[in-house]
Design a protein around this motif. Sequence first.
Motif: not given
Length: 296
Positions: A76-78, A70
């Motif tokens: 975080k990952y998106v 992100d």
Amino acid sequence: MRHLLPIAAASAASVALLTACGAGSTTNTAASTATVSSACKELQTTYPDFKGKTFTNAINPHTPGYEALDANDPSKYVGFDIDLGTALGDCLGFKLNYKAVAFPALLTTLQSGQADLVISDIYATSERAKAADFVTYSKVFDGVLVRKGNPKKLTGINTSLCGSTAALNTGFVEVPLVQNLASACKAAGRPAPQVQLYDNNAQCIQAILAGRADTYINDVNTVDQAVKAHPNELGKATAVTLPYSIGIAVPKDKTQFRDAIKAALTEVQKNGTETKLLKKWSLQTGTLEAPKLVTG
């Protein structure tokens, strides 16, 4: 896209080959407050062992649209795969965290028990199914990324690649497909295509931008994203259909978990969530495929 070659016999060293950026588990946990459908409530009753648990998803976060860091919060990952995992967790009542690893280590990480599943755009081949069971959810269409104007006149994974240089990801199924053109090129009196191996999509794309390679062959959505990001330098020569499906990998000894994932994925497709996520991340909705098992 993540298309691992068969790695059931991969060495323990592969597991340790974590990516320099994002190795290990994230501190955040993917979950949402989405309303649980009556069908999913029934699934939570059918599969009560998974409700309230937190599982680890092994990913290689280098494919914008599918999974990536992100930009607003690097912890975080998106992407589509991240949201799909969250939707499955909402349906079955579990949460997910993530372990970022190198492409060739995705399935070995799963086999070693360091991850509980892999949702990372993996092609579910029969060879890979010797290492893990797969629940499929999408058809496979590859795109052929080239320089703007396609100066080498490439038309697919065929003899048009003779004499060209392909930048490919280590462990992807496209690697042997291109290498196996050597005999056909020789018969045509032309040199075999050269293959440059890289660790992730970004490096492959950069190889074309820098003039080191002529093409990069990968999931058509990944190729489309690259063209969108570099419209003046890159183009898509064509798209080809490969005889695989994209699947979620689960350990071969976790059949109840596998069946629960398949049931939840069926519901996520039925209620339109998967199609909405494909649209959200600008991925082709025509790739959706009813879940099926691929086991070795």
